[in-house]
Design an enzyme around this catalytic site. Sequence first.
Site, mmCIF file in Angstrom:
data_model
loop_
_atom_site.group_PDB
_atom_site.id
_atom_site.type_symbol
_atom_site.label_atom_id
_atom_site.label_comp_id
_atom_site.label_asym_id
_atom_site.label_seq_id
_atom_site.Cartn_x
_atom_site.Cartn_y
_atom_site.Cartn_z
ATOM 1 N N ALA A 1 -0.442 3.703 14.473
ATOM 2 C CA ALA A 1 -0.432 5.105 14.863
ATOM 3 C C ALA A 1 0.616 5.433 15.912
ATOM 4 O O ALA A 1 0.922 6.598 16.138
ATOM 5 C CB ALA A 1 -1.815 5.512 15.368
ATOM 6 N N ARG B 1 6.664 -1.662 12.183
ATOM 7 C CA ARG B 1 7.542 -2.834 12.217
ATOM 8 C C ARG B 1 7.699 -3.396 10.814
ATOM 9 O O ARG B 1 6.838 -3.206 9.949
ATOM 10 C CB ARG B 1 6.972 -3.896 13.156
ATOM 11 C CG ARG B 1 5.559 -4.326 12.803
ATOM 12 C CD ARG B 1 4.983 -5.291 13.817
ATOM 13 N NE ARG B 1 3.629 -5.678 13.449
ATOM 14 C CZ ARG B 1 2.964 -6.685 13.986
ATOM 15 N NH1 ARG B 1 3.539 -7.428 14.926
ATOM 16 N NH2 ARG B 1 1.742 -6.982 13.595
ATOM 17 N N HIS C 1 -5.304 -0.913 4.497
ATOM 18 C CA HIS C 1 -5.780 -0.449 5.789
ATOM 19 C C HIS C 1 -5.434 -1.538 6.788
ATOM 20 O O HIS C 1 -5.800 -2.701 6.601
ATOM 21 C CB HIS C 1 -7.285 -0.200 5.761
ATOM 22 C CG HIS C 1 -7.817 0.357 7.039
ATOM 23 N ND1 HIS C 1 -9.151 0.368 7.348
ATOM 24 C CD2 HIS C 1 -7.182 0.900 8.112
ATOM 25 C CE1 HIS C 1 -9.334 0.905 8.546
ATOM 26 N NE2 HIS C 1 -8.141 1.234 9.019
ATOM 27 N N ASP C 2 -4.724 -1.188 7.860
ATOM 28 C CA ASP C 2 -4.187 -2.225 8.751
ATOM 29 C C ASP C 2 -5.273 -3.122 9.331
ATOM 30 O O ASP C 2 -5.044 -4.324 9.534
ATOM 31 C CB ASP C 2 -3.325 -1.610 9.864
ATOM 32 C CG ASP C 2 -3.987 -0.467 10.612
ATOM 33 O OD1 ASP C 2 -5.189 -0.218 10.402
ATOM 34 O OD2 ASP C 2 -3.288 0.196 11.403
ATOM 35 N N THR C 3 -6.467 -2.580 9.571
ATOM 36 C CA THR C 3 -7.541 -3.435 10.074
ATOM 37 C C THR C 3 -7.989 -4.428 9.012
ATOM 38 O O THR C 3 -8.336 -5.572 9.330
ATOM 39 C CB THR C 3 -8.743 -2.589 10.538
ATOM 40 O OG1 THR C 3 -8.288 -1.582 11.436
ATOM 41 C CG2 THR C 3 -9.768 -3.456 11.241
ATOM 42 N N ASN D 1 -16.145 1.705 14.964
ATOM 43 C CA ASN D 1 -14.903 2.233 15.520
ATOM 44 C C ASN D 1 -15.146 2.658 16.960
ATOM 45 O O ASN D 1 -16.068 3.439 17.239
ATOM 46 C CB ASN D 1 -14.433 3.448 14.710
ATOM 47 C CG ASN D 1 -13.756 3.050 13.413
ATOM 48 O OD1 ASN D 1 -12.634 2.587 13.414
ATOM 49 N ND2 ASN D 1 -14.468 3.215 12.309
#
Length: 390
Positions: free
Chosen positions: A12, A16, A238-240, A298
């Site tokens: 967010a 990279r 999803h990055d998580t 979360n």
Amino acid sequence: MRLSVLAFDLGASSGRAMLGELNQGRIEVREIHRFSNDPVRIGDRLHWDILRLFHEMKQGLLKAKGQNVQPASIGVDSWAVDFGLIDPGGELIMNPYHYRDTHSDGLMEHVVGQLSSGEIFRRTGIQFLPFNTIYQFASLQRHKPYLLREADRMLMIPDLLRYFLTGEMANEFTNATTTQLYNPVTAQWDDHLLKSLNIPERLFQSVVQPGTMVGSLRSSITEELGIPSTPIYTVAEHDTASAVVAVPALERSFAYLSCGTWSLMGTEVAEPVLDERAQELNFTNEGGAYGTYRLLKNIMGLWILQECKHTWEREGLLYSYPELVMMAEAEPAFACFIDPDDPLFLPAGNMPKRIKEYAAQTHQRVPETPAAIVRCILESLSLAIGRCWS
């Protein structure tokens, strides 16, 4: 020649390009390109600068070329819940809204009043957050229904960037589950929710699992950059979900804490947990790699600190994160606390001012300096994480 893969990891606040290489049975990872992810405010609306992100991904491809690396495949991950709409001609209708934009304010309460929280949780297993995709769609249906009439497909952020790269559209599993529109029991988009909220079903495609080949680089990109065609695969987008894949756990039963703009604490389960206790605790069941689910909570993360840093930069106070931490270490401990999950701290804006207002309203010592504010933030985040663990 080493086997190499290229990963674009978009958070967010920054993105990279990471090059992974398999060398004698070891995976070696190195960063070849880093860039900021700066949302853009236009009037009262906050948008992601999706075309700038795509431009930066091209720079990552060029840097791989400059290092004489030809990746065997490419993958993309990002944050959840946000999306773009594609028209029948294949073009993006508008820049995606940022999940911290206010366009969905009040819609969660409206939808829950219409369908009930119990029904929504049983059908999706997803934590109730005001910016979830379901409430963003409810906002569009209420305020801009013409966009939904014009749209042909919905693509989550990694889906959208993958589409820019390949020209092929597919919805990936781990990000699809975060929308609060995907039913983990039926393993498909929930028709009842879509019909009840008058969201066009045509927007939602079949969901594909991580590890699916979904196309190759467009010829226009290979010609523009002077690079060969490369296959693109879905990953745990999803990055998580990608972070949890990398947890070095030797047992099936483990807990993890992923800290970034958000802090996420949870575990990995084979089936979603959809009982009343999970709903009462406002836990969420997000898709993971290999058909698993991430049962997690979360918690507000470093977003509050990031926004403070941006505010100070606009005031001419230029601190690095290591400098801020060193300054905070010299401050008295436990002088002031905030509730990081208070709605006051969700939108973008002058976060130092809000922290001072919160302290004053709760009859605490008001932190006046950046060092005192940072100390307050970090201690408050630690307590919030500890409260979740307990």
